[in-house]
Motif scaffolding. Sequence first.
Motif, short mmCIF file in Angstrom:
data_model
loop_
_atom_site.label_atom_id
_atom_site.label_comp_id
_atom_site.label_asym_id
_atom_site.label_seq_id
_atom_site.Cartn_x
_atom_site.Cartn_y
_atom_site.Cartn_z
N MET A 1 35.05 -67.99 -23.72
CA MET A 1 36.06 -66.10 -23.96
C MET A 1 34.98 -65.19 -24.36
SD MET A 1 39.36 -68.12 -24.76
CE MET A 1 40.31 -66.73 -25.33
N LEU A 2 34.38 -65.87 -25.29
CA LEU A 2 33.95 -64.61 -26.35
C LEU A 2 33.22 -63.64 -25.48
CD1 LEU A 2 34.32 -66.22 -30.01
CD2 LEU A 2 35.11 -63.84 -29.12
N THR A 3 32.01 -64.73 -25.16
CA THR A 3 30.83 -64.38 -24.24
C THR A 3 31.21 -63.38 -22.51
OG1 THR A 3 29.96 -66.10 -22.93
CG2 THR A 3 29.34 -65.82 -25.14
N GLY A 4 32.09 -64.24 -22.78
CA GLY A 4 32.85 -63.44 -21.19
C GLY A 4 32.87 -61.92 -21.24
N SER A 5 33.40 -61.63 -22.76
CA SER A 5 34.17 -60.52 -23.26
C SER A 5 33.15 -59.26 -23.65
CB SER A 5 35.27 -60.52 -23.82
OG SER A 5 34.99 -61.07 -24.80
N GLY A 6 32.34 -59.80 -23.22
CA GLY A 6 31.03 -58.83 -24.05
C GLY A 6 30.36 -59.39 -25.49
N VAL A 7 30.41 -60.17 -26.07
CA VAL A 7 29.80 -60.49 -27.26
C VAL A 7 28.83 -61.33 -27.35
CG1 VAL A 7 30.45 -62.53 -28.95
CG2 VAL A 7 32.55 -60.71 -28.14
N ASN A 8 27.24 -61.21 -27.91
CA ASN A 8 26.19 -61.82 -27.63
C ASN A 8 26.59 -63.08 -27.60
OD1 ASN A 8 25.71 -61.99 -30.29
ND2 ASN A 8 25.08 -59.94 -30.16
N GLY A 9 25.77 -63.48 -27.13
CA GLY A 9 25.79 -65.07 -27.45
C GLY A 9 25.70 -65.67 -28.99
N GLU A 10 25.19 -64.70 -30.20
CA GLU A 10 24.66 -65.29 -31.64
C GLU A 10 25.71 -65.05 -32.34
OE1 GLU A 10 22.14 -64.36 -35.43
OE2 GLU A 10 21.43 -63.69 -32.98
N LEU A 11 27.09 -64.33 -31.94
CA LEU A 11 28.17 -63.37 -32.30
C LEU A 11 28.89 -64.76 -31.40
CD1 LEU A 11 29.65 -61.53 -34.60
CD2 LEU A 11 29.61 -60.46 -32.34
N ALA A 12 28.98 -64.58 -31.24
CA ALA A 12 29.63 -65.86 -30.62
C ALA A 12 29.53 -67.44 -30.73
CB ALA A 12 29.85 -66.04 -28.73
N SER A 13 28.25 -67.45 -31.18
CA SER A 13 28.37 -69.10 -31.91
C SER A 13 28.56 -69.12 -33.21
CB SER A 13 26.97 -69.58 -31.72
OG SER A 13 26.62 -69.52 -30.60
N PHE A 14 28.56 -67.82 -34.02
CA PHE A 14 28.55 -67.48 -34.99
C PHE A 14 30.65 -67.95 -35.42
CE2 PHE A 14 30.56 -64.42 -38.84
CZ PHE A 14 29.76 -65.48 -39.80
N LEU A 15 31.31 -67.35 -34.42
CA LEU A 15 32.36 -67.38 -34.58
C LEU A 15 33.06 -68.71 -34.07
CD1 LEU A 15 32.79 -63.75 -33.06
CD2 LEU A 15 33.56 -64.06 -35.27
N VAL A 16 32.42 -69.19 -33.35
CA VAL A 16 33.45 -70.50 -33.09
C VAL A 16 32.68 -71.49 -33.92
CG1 VAL A 16 32.87 -73.01 -31.59
CG2 VAL A 16 32.67 -70.28 -30.74
N ASN A 17 31.64 -71.04 -34.88
CA ASN A 17 31.06 -72.04 -36.06
C ASN A 17 32.62 -71.50 -37.14
OD1 ASN A 17 29.56 -73.19 -34.58
ND2 ASN A 17 27.43 -72.28 -36.21
N LEU A 18 32.45 -70.69 -37.22
CA LEU A 18 33.99 -70.27 -37.99
C LEU A 18 35.48 -71.01 -37.83
CD1 LEU A 18 33.11 -66.86 -39.46
CD2 LEU A 18 32.90 -68.50 -40.41
N ASP A 19 35.06 -70.95 -36.50
CA ASP A 19 37.07 -71.30 -36.69
C ASP A 19 36.34 -72.90 -36.47
OD1 ASP A 19 38.45 -69.73 -35.48
OD2 ASP A 19 38.57 -69.69 -34.00
N GLU A 20 35.71 -74.03 -36.37
CA GLU A 20 35.45 -75.10 -36.84
C GLU A 20 35.09 -75.00 -38.36
OE1 GLU A 20 32.88 -76.56 -33.04
OE2 GLU A 20 31.57 -75.48 -34.30
N THR A 21 34.57 -74.14 -39.00
CA THR A 21 34.93 -74.55 -40.66
C THR A 21 36.54 -75.07 -40.99
OG1 THR A 21 32.67 -73.83 -40.96
CG2 THR A 21 34.31 -73.66 -42.72
#
Length: 287
Positions: free
Chosen positions: A236-256
């Motif tokens: 969803m994040l990358t599809g909305s234009g968020v770059n892959g590195e930032l998307a992974s960071f945000l996903v990791n935050l949610d997992e935390t």
Amino acid sequence: MTVPEKSLLVFGATGSLGHHVLNALLDRGTAPESITAVGRNRLRLDELASAGFNTVALDLSDAAGVAEVVARHTDVVLISGSDPNRLAQHRSVIDAAKSADVRHLYYTSGVRADDDRFEVNADHKATEDALIASGLTYTILRNTWYIENYIHALAGSRHTGIMAAAAGDAVVAAASRMDLAEALAVVATTEGHDNVTYSLSGDTDFTYADIAEAMAVVLERDVIYKPVAPDELRAMLTGSGVNGELASFLVNLDETIAAGTFARVGDDLSRLLGRPTTGLVDALTAP
């Protein structure tokens, strides 16, 4: 150079938390001329200088510059940084404070920093260890998740009515930056906090449904929480234009968050404040 009776050095003063810390110190009667604000945002430093603060533009990677400014102060507030090399920067401040025989160092750490299950806090734990080992008189404030971290999601929820997150059924005892800053100002201006570690949580374990409900109040429209899998959120994040590195960071935050890192740990924050902590709606709408 003669050091004033009490001179307070605040690293990270131009950041969001630092802004509130300076205001909270003023609210508690600390004179701006007894405070030196250190940061990298020169525009903000100019504003602080106009308000009567001493200011220093400095990158914490400049160890010599750190040592020089620390040596002119009796007490140091170290608001934790976000740079990739922040641990080295924190250690540089601690080393400088030890060499200058600083009277007290206050450090903003992360809640559950001593729980090695949560990698997000590894730098905080290493900083705490270095601070304690230094022999300096310290106060550690382990800050919880900021309620304001959800403000960025308001724009999307305004249009979709959905707050999507990969946090499952997690709870977060989030608190406002203003509350956490006030707690720091309290310990920096009162006695009885030598070599103490405070775990600072909000009074309530909020569910993500609670957060969506608060967003609905702020936005004046229905908002629901939609739990999604980490891979779905990343797409969803990358599809909305968020770059892959930032998307992974945000996903990791949610997992935390899903792992329970920011669940409530006690009432240290409300005890220091002498009042209940700020609720979701008030924090999401604060200036």
